[in-house]
Motif scaffolding. Sequence first.
Motif, PDB file in Angstrom:
ATOM      1  N   LEU A   1       9.115  -6.400   4.488  1.00 31.94           N
ATOM      2  CA  LEU A   1       8.827  -4.967   4.404  1.00 31.94           C
ATOM      3  C   LEU A   1       8.513  -4.529   2.977  1.00 31.94           C
ATOM      4  N   ILE A   2       9.233  -5.054   2.010  1.00 29.02           N
ATOM      5  CA  ILE A   2       9.045  -4.615   0.624  1.00 29.02           C
ATOM      6  C   ILE A   2       7.693  -5.038   0.048  1.00 29.02           C
ATOM      7  N   LYS A   3       6.934  -5.830   0.783  1.00 28.00           N
ATOM      8  CA  LYS A   3       5.588  -6.230   0.351  1.00 28.00           C
ATOM      9  C   LYS A   3       4.525  -5.198   0.735  1.00 28.00           C
ATOM     10  N   PHE A   4       4.870  -4.275   1.632  1.00 30.49           N
ATOM     11  CA  PHE A   4       3.906  -3.260   2.060  1.00 30.49           C
ATOM     12  C   PHE A   4       3.684  -2.264   0.922  1.00 30.49           C
ATOM     13  N   PRO A   5       2.427  -2.026   0.536  1.00 31.14           N
ATOM     14  CA  PRO A   5       2.156  -1.062  -0.548  1.00 31.14           C
ATOM     15  C   PRO A   5       2.739   0.326  -0.286  1.00 31.14           C
ATOM     16  N   ILE A   6       2.720   0.787   0.943  1.00 28.16           N
ATOM     17  CA  ILE A   6       3.248   2.110   1.282  1.00 28.16           C
ATOM     18  C   ILE A   6       4.758   2.168   1.042  1.00 28.16           C
ATOM     19  N   VAL A   7       5.430   1.032   1.176  1.00 23.94           N
ATOM     20  CA  VAL A   7       6.874   0.955   0.923  1.00 23.94           C
ATOM     21  C   VAL A   7       7.117   0.925  -0.584  1.00 23.94           C
ATOM     22  N   VAL A   8       6.287   0.185  -1.284  1.00 30.38           N
ATOM     23  CA  VAL A   8       6.384   0.123  -2.746  1.00 30.38           C
ATOM     24  C   VAL A   8       6.230   1.525  -3.336  1.00 30.38           C
ATOM     25  N   ASP A   9       5.394   2.345  -2.693  1.00 25.43           N
ATOM     26  CA  ASP A   9       5.177   3.727  -3.146  1.00 25.43           C
ATOM     27  C   ASP A   9       6.308   4.666  -2.732  1.00 25.43           C
TER      28      ASP A   9
END
Length: 127
Positions: free
Chosen positions: A77-85
Amino acid sequence: MTKKHVLLIDDNDIDNYITNHTINKSQIAEKITIKKTAVEALEYLETIKEDKEEFPELIFLDIRMPMMDGFEFLDELIKFPIVVDKHCEVLMLSSSSDQNDIDRAFEYSIVKKFMTKPLKKEMLEDL
């Protein structure tokens, strides 16, 4: 504070029923999606990963599940750009009260809370 979209990830139908019912009664979500495995949840998230309106703002995540556990899910999950944001937060909802699980969960900055099942309305008050 109402969330547009909440995702429940748990392989136990009874726990999903209780969590879904509790979230509905507390009116903290406009939409609730339920996935019974972490793999199924990742596949689903992959289809909406570019859509901030559809991507869940809050995920209730179990730890012990077949095929992929909650920690393995978090690793992906932490690889998703939307999560990083920082569009999405995770609440661990587990039957485990093992301090090692709790400590490990908080190694992920995306995890905001660790709760022991079953979910109760009072547990949602400070969200």
